[in-house]
Design a protein around this motif. Structure first.
Motif, PDB file in Angstrom:
ATOM      1  N   ASP A   1       0.807  -1.221   0.000  1.00 18.98           N
ATOM      2  CA  ASP A   1       0.000   0.000   0.000  1.00 18.98           C
ATOM      3  C   ASP A   1       0.842   1.274   0.000  1.00 18.98           C
ATOM      4  O   ASP A   1       0.298   2.380   0.103  1.00 18.98           O
ATOM      5  CB  ASP A   1      -0.918   0.012   1.228  1.00 18.98           C
TER       6      ASP A   1
ATOM      7  N   ASP B   1       4.539   8.722  -0.128  1.00 21.68           N
ATOM      8  CA  ASP B   1       4.844   8.336   1.249  1.00 21.68           C
ATOM      9  C   ASP B   1       6.313   8.593   1.585  1.00 21.68           C
ATOM     10  O   ASP B   1       6.692   8.612   2.763  1.00 21.68           O
ATOM     11  CB  ASP B   1       4.519   6.855   1.483  1.00 21.68           C
TER      12      ASP B   1
ATOM     13  N   ALA C   1       0.706   8.688   4.186  1.00 23.60           N
ATOM     14  CA  ALA C   1      -0.251   7.703   4.682  1.00 23.60           C
ATOM     15  C   ALA C   1       0.436   6.680   5.579  1.00 23.60           C
ATOM     16  O   ALA C   1      -0.155   6.171   6.531  1.00 23.60           O
ATOM     17  CB  ALA C   1      -0.934   7.008   3.495  1.00 23.60           C
ATOM     18  N   ASP C   2       1.697   6.379   5.257  1.00 24.41           N
ATOM     19  CA  ASP C   2       2.474   5.423   6.049  1.00 24.41           C
ATOM     20  C   ASP C   2       3.777   6.094   6.472  1.00 24.41           C
ATOM     21  O   ASP C   2       4.800   5.969   5.803  1.00 24.41           O
ATOM     22  CB  ASP C   2       2.754   4.160   5.236  1.00 24.41           C
TER      23      ASP C   2
END
Length: 242
Positions: free
Chosen positions: A209, A214, A221-222
């Motif tokens: 994902d 990122d 998101a991460d």
């Protein structure tokens, strides 16, 4: 010594997540702002489209740093377009015919969010004549630097522009990480050529994902992926440079 190369339109300051674990591991680190392709000094179309000039920035920086003190074994870590930059310093070469197709419009390229209209701006500076053709023909030259002993690529770009023949000549260790949900530098188009054609390359996905942003967004998101990949880069260079 490790040189860190940022992505398109970014800056060395964007790469703190890579620089910090390297310095903590004891490396001397230089995070570059690539000329014409960083948001600190401003943008030039060549900085985005004359990608083959980027590795020269690293070699010049190494020349300057070597005058201050001995470099020792050198590694290069790069994200996105910086991933290509790192590979070019180990022998990867772009295909001039593909680049010529980009400049003439025969080969479509995605819009560059950081510099909309970059291709049109470049065409104004370099009309489609013999002089611009000669510029592109020189793009396929060797940009390798014998001081570079190891390469770490993160979500590398320009994989579809490099020649498999040149990738097959790379002899230094190469480690690669990519995001499984990366639509900017997708695995099949950009990462797979490096992984399949560089005989010394190995790597794995940073997560199914994980997206391209990122690795640079203020609120990814991460957020853990950058920390993890930075630590993996430090471990890789400790293995191959120390």
């Amino acid at each position: 010594m490790v040189v860190v190369s940022h992505g398109t339109g970014g800056s060395g300051s964007d790469m703190e997540w890579m620089v910090r674990p390297l310095t903590e591991a004891g490396f001397r680190v230089a995070a570059l702002d690539h000329h014409g392709n960083n948001f600190v000094d401003g943008y030039e179309p060549e900085g985005f489209l004359h990608v083959w000039e980027r590795p020269l920035d690293v070699s010049v920086a190494l020349d300057v740093l070597a005058r201050e003190q001995p470099l020792g074994p050198v590694g290069v870590a790069g994200f996105s377009l910086g991933g290509y930059t790192a590979a070019a310093l180990a022998g990867a070469r772009v295909d001039p015919e593909i680049l010529w197709g980009v400049l003439t419009g025969a080969v479509p390229v995605p819009e560059i969010p950081e510099f909309p209209g970059a291709l049109e701006a470049l065409r104004k500076k370099y009309p489609e004549d013999e002089s611009s053709r000669r510029v592109v023909e020189g793009a396929g030259g060797d940009r390798s630097d014998p001081r570079v002993r190891a390469v770490f690529q993160v979500a590398p770009g320009v994989g579809g522009f490099v020649t498999p023949e040149s990738l097959a000549t790379v002899r230094v260790p190469v480690e690669i990480r990519w995001g499984g949900a990366d639509t900017v530098c997708p695995y099949e188009a950009d990462t797979r050529p490096y992984l399949e054609h560089i005989p010394t390359a190995s790597g794995h996905s940073a997560g199914p994902d994980v997206r391209h942003d990122d690795f640079f967004a203020p609120e990814p998101a991460d957020p853990a992926v950058r920390v993890r990949v930075g630590q993996e880069a430090a471990a890789f260079f400790l293995q191959h440079l120390v």
